[in-house]
Design a protein around this motif. Structure first.
Motif, PDB file in Angstrom:
ATOM      1  N   SER A  67       0.857  -1.188   0.000  1.00 20.07           N
ATOM      2  CA  SER A  67       0.000   0.000   0.000  1.00 20.07           C
ATOM      3  C   SER A  67       0.887   1.229   0.000  1.00 20.07           C
ATOM      4  O   SER A  67       1.766   1.370   0.848  1.00 20.07           O
ATOM      5  CB  SER A  67      -0.911   0.011   1.225  1.00 20.07           C
ATOM      6  OG  SER A  67      -1.769  -1.106   1.208  1.00 20.07           O
ATOM      7  N   VAL A  68       0.651   2.119  -0.980  1.00 17.00           N
ATOM      8  CA  VAL A  68       1.462   3.316  -1.134  1.00 17.00           C
ATOM      9  C   VAL A  68       0.538   4.525  -1.183  1.00 17.00           C
ATOM     10  O   VAL A  68      -0.422   4.560  -1.957  1.00 17.00           O
ATOM     11  CB  VAL A  68       2.304   3.248  -2.434  1.00 17.00           C
ATOM     12  CG1 VAL A  68       3.140   4.503  -2.596  1.00 17.00           C
ATOM     13  CG2 VAL A  68       3.186   2.014  -2.443  1.00 17.00           C
ATOM     14  N   GLU A  69       0.837   5.513  -0.341  1.00 14.33           N
ATOM     15  CA  GLU A  69       0.067   6.756  -0.339  1.00 14.33           C
ATOM     16  C   GLU A  69       0.721   7.712  -1.327  1.00 14.33           C
ATOM     17  O   GLU A  69       1.868   8.115  -1.156  1.00 14.33           O
ATOM     18  CB  GLU A  69       0.037   7.378   1.057  1.00 14.33           C
ATOM     19  CG  GLU A  69      -0.822   8.617   1.137  1.00 14.33           C
ATOM     20  CD  GLU A  69      -0.901   9.186   2.543  1.00 14.33           C
ATOM     21  OE1 GLU A  69      -1.923   9.801   2.855  1.00 14.33           O
ATOM     22  OE2 GLU A  69       0.069   9.015   3.305  1.00 14.33           O
ATOM     23  N   VAL A  70      -0.010   8.059  -2.411  1.00 14.39           N
ATOM     24  CA  VAL A  70       0.546   8.917  -3.446  1.00 14.39           C
ATOM     25  C   VAL A  70       0.133  10.373  -3.270  1.00 14.39           C
ATOM     26  O   VAL A  70       0.756  11.269  -3.858  1.00 14.39           O
ATOM     27  CB  VAL A  70       0.158   8.411  -4.855  1.00 14.39           C
ATOM     28  CG1 VAL A  70       0.827   7.085  -5.137  1.00 14.39           C
ATOM     29  CG2 VAL A  70      -1.341   8.313  -5.010  1.00 14.39           C
ATOM     30  N   ALA A  71      -0.899  10.619  -2.514  1.00 11.49           N
ATOM     31  CA  ALA A  71      -1.356  11.965  -2.180  1.00 11.49           C
ATOM     32  C   ALA A  71      -2.041  11.851  -0.822  1.00 11.49           C
ATOM     33  O   ALA A  71      -2.406  10.744  -0.411  1.00 11.49           O
ATOM     34  CB  ALA A  71      -2.326  12.487  -3.238  1.00 11.49           C
ATOM     35  N   PRO A  72      -2.206  12.965  -0.125  1.00 14.59           N
ATOM     36  CA  PRO A  72      -2.860  12.874   1.185  1.00 14.59           C
ATOM     37  C   PRO A  72      -4.235  12.213   1.079  1.00 14.59           C
ATOM     38  O   PRO A  72      -5.111  12.672   0.358  1.00 14.59           O
ATOM     39  CB  PRO A  72      -2.988  14.341   1.632  1.00 14.59           C
ATOM     40  CG  PRO A  72      -1.886  15.036   0.907  1.00 14.59           C
ATOM     41  CD  PRO A  72      -1.762  14.331  -0.411  1.00 14.59           C
ATOM     42  N   GLY A  73      -4.375  11.065   1.738  1.00 12.77           N
ATOM     43  CA  GLY A  73      -5.636  10.330   1.737  1.00 12.77           C
ATOM     44  C   GLY A  73      -5.839   9.413   0.543  1.00 12.77           C
ATOM     45  O   GLY A  73      -6.846   8.730   0.469  1.00 12.77           O
ATOM     46  N   VAL A  74      -4.921   9.385  -0.410  1.00 13.23           N
ATOM     47  CA  VAL A  74      -5.045   8.532  -1.594  1.00 13.23           C
ATOM     48  C   VAL A  74      -4.025   7.405  -1.490  1.00 13.23           C
ATOM     49  O   VAL A  74      -2.827   7.612  -1.643  1.00 13.23           O
ATOM     50  CB  VAL A  74      -4.814   9.332  -2.897  1.00 13.23           C
ATOM     51  CG1 VAL A  74      -4.930   8.428  -4.104  1.00 13.23           C
ATOM     52  CG2 VAL A  74      -5.771  10.502  -2.993  1.00 13.23           C
ATOM     53  N   VAL A  75      -4.523   6.204  -1.195  1.00 11.56           N
ATOM     54  CA  VAL A  75      -3.663   5.040  -1.031  1.00 11.56           C
ATOM     55  C   VAL A  75      -3.945   4.070  -2.167  1.00 11.56           C
ATOM     56  O   VAL A  75      -5.105   3.733  -2.431  1.00 11.56           O
ATOM     57  CB  VAL A  75      -3.903   4.355   0.338  1.00 11.56           C
ATOM     58  CG1 VAL A  75      -3.053   3.116   0.481  1.00 11.56           C
ATOM     59  CG2 VAL A  75      -3.622   5.326   1.468  1.00 11.56           C
ATOM     60  N   ILE A  76      -2.886   3.650  -2.850  1.00 14.31           N
ATOM     61  CA  ILE A  76      -3.034   2.681  -3.928  1.00 14.31           C
ATOM     62  C   ILE A  76      -2.301   1.408  -3.541  1.00 14.31           C
ATOM     63  O   ILE A  76      -1.373   1.429  -2.733  1.00 14.31           O
ATOM     64  CB  ILE A  76      -2.500   3.214  -5.276  1.00 14.31           C
ATOM     65  CG1 ILE A  76      -1.003   3.538  -5.184  1.00 14.31           C
ATOM     66  CG2 ILE A  76      -3.284   4.421  -5.731  1.00 14.31           C
ATOM     67  CD1 ILE A  76      -0.368   3.898  -6.512  1.00 14.31           C
ATOM     68  N   GLU A  77      -2.767   0.289  -4.111  1.00 15.48           N
ATOM     69  CA  GLU A  77      -2.089  -0.986  -3.896  1.00 15.48           C
ATOM     70  C   GLU A  77      -1.304  -1.319  -5.148  1.00 15.48           C
ATOM     71  O   GLU A  77      -1.830  -1.254  -6.265  1.00 15.48           O
ATOM     72  CB  GLU A  77      -3.102  -2.086  -3.591  1.00 15.48           C
ATOM     73  CG  GLU A  77      -3.729  -1.962  -2.227  1.00 15.48           C
ATOM     74  CD  GLU A  77      -4.634  -3.137  -1.904  1.00 15.48           C
ATOM     75  OE1 GLU A  77      -5.028  -3.876  -2.829  1.00 15.48           O
ATOM     76  OE2 GLU A  77      -4.947  -3.306  -0.724  1.00 15.48           O
ATOM     77  N   VAL A  78      -0.034  -1.643  -4.975  1.00 13.72           N
ATOM     78  CA  VAL A  78       0.824  -1.995  -6.098  1.00 13.72           C
ATOM     79  C   VAL A  78       1.522  -3.309  -5.779  1.00 13.72           C
ATOM     80  O   VAL A  78       1.662  -3.687  -4.620  1.00 13.72           O
ATOM     81  CB  VAL A  78       1.881  -0.901  -6.384  1.00 13.72           C
ATOM     82  CG1 VAL A  78       1.214   0.407  -6.774  1.00 13.72           C
ATOM     83  CG2 VAL A  78       2.796  -0.688  -5.205  1.00 13.72           C
ATOM     84  N   HIS A  79       1.951  -3.982  -6.827  1.00  7.10           N
ATOM     85  CA  HIS A  79       2.745  -5.188  -6.623  1.00  7.10           C
ATOM     86  C   HIS A  79       4.061  -4.772  -5.973  1.00  7.10           C
ATOM     87  O   HIS A  79       4.609  -3.717  -6.282  1.00  7.10           O
ATOM     88  CB  HIS A  79       2.999  -5.879  -7.971  1.00  7.10           C
ATOM     89  CG  HIS A  79       3.543  -7.257  -7.816  1.00  7.10           C
ATOM     90  ND1 HIS A  79       4.874  -7.509  -7.587  1.00  7.10           N
ATOM     91  CD2 HIS A  79       2.919  -8.462  -7.837  1.00  7.10           C
ATOM     92  CE1 HIS A  79       5.049  -8.810  -7.481  1.00  7.10           C
ATOM     93  NE2 HIS A  79       3.877  -9.418  -7.641  1.00  7.10           N
TER      94      HIS A  79
END
Length: 130
Positions: A67-79
């Motif tokens: 899980s990576v937060e790319v912007a405040p409050g925006v978390v994406i899941e990446v391999h």
């Protein structure tokens, strides 16, 4: 003549094997270092050029998404293999010399910015002076 060619071929083969093993060891060491440094809160660069902050990462189970937060409050899941590298903060070296108020001179009549036409005219004048 054939013995020299076979000898050269053998030397090249040994060199290729040695070089491949060396590169594999280096890649394994880099992967282990990345796995130990990838902890929640660290900034990373993803394969797609996106910067983010690790929220969760499991170095033991690489199939589990990170899980990576790319912007405040925006978390994406990446391999987990999409994490290209850890972003190290640059050491900011402050200059010890400070400008006094008298050192900074600003002309009130100086233009703030030139138009492209003014820039061309100034460059032409400079070229003619040389």
């Amino acid at each position: 003549m054939e013995i020299i060619l076979f000898g050269l071929l053998a030397v090249l083969l040994v060199f290729m094997i040695f070089n491949t093993r060396k590169r594999q060891k280096q890649m394994k060491a880099e992967q282990e270092e990345k796995a130990t440094k990838t902890v929640p809160g660290v900034r990373v660069l993803l394969q797609g050029g996106i910067y983010g902050t690790i929220v969760s990462y499991d170095p033991d189970d690489l199939d589990h998404p990170a899980s990576v937060e790319v912007a405040p409050g925006v978390v994406i899941e990446v391999h987990s293999q999409a994490i290209l590298r850890i972003v190290e903060p640059k050491d900011i070296v402050a200059d010890d010399t400070e400008l006094a108020d008298d050192d900074l001179v600003v002309e009130a009549d100086a233009p703030i910015a030139e138009t492209p036409e003014e820039t061309r005219a100034r460059l032409d004048r400079d070229a003619d002076d040389k």
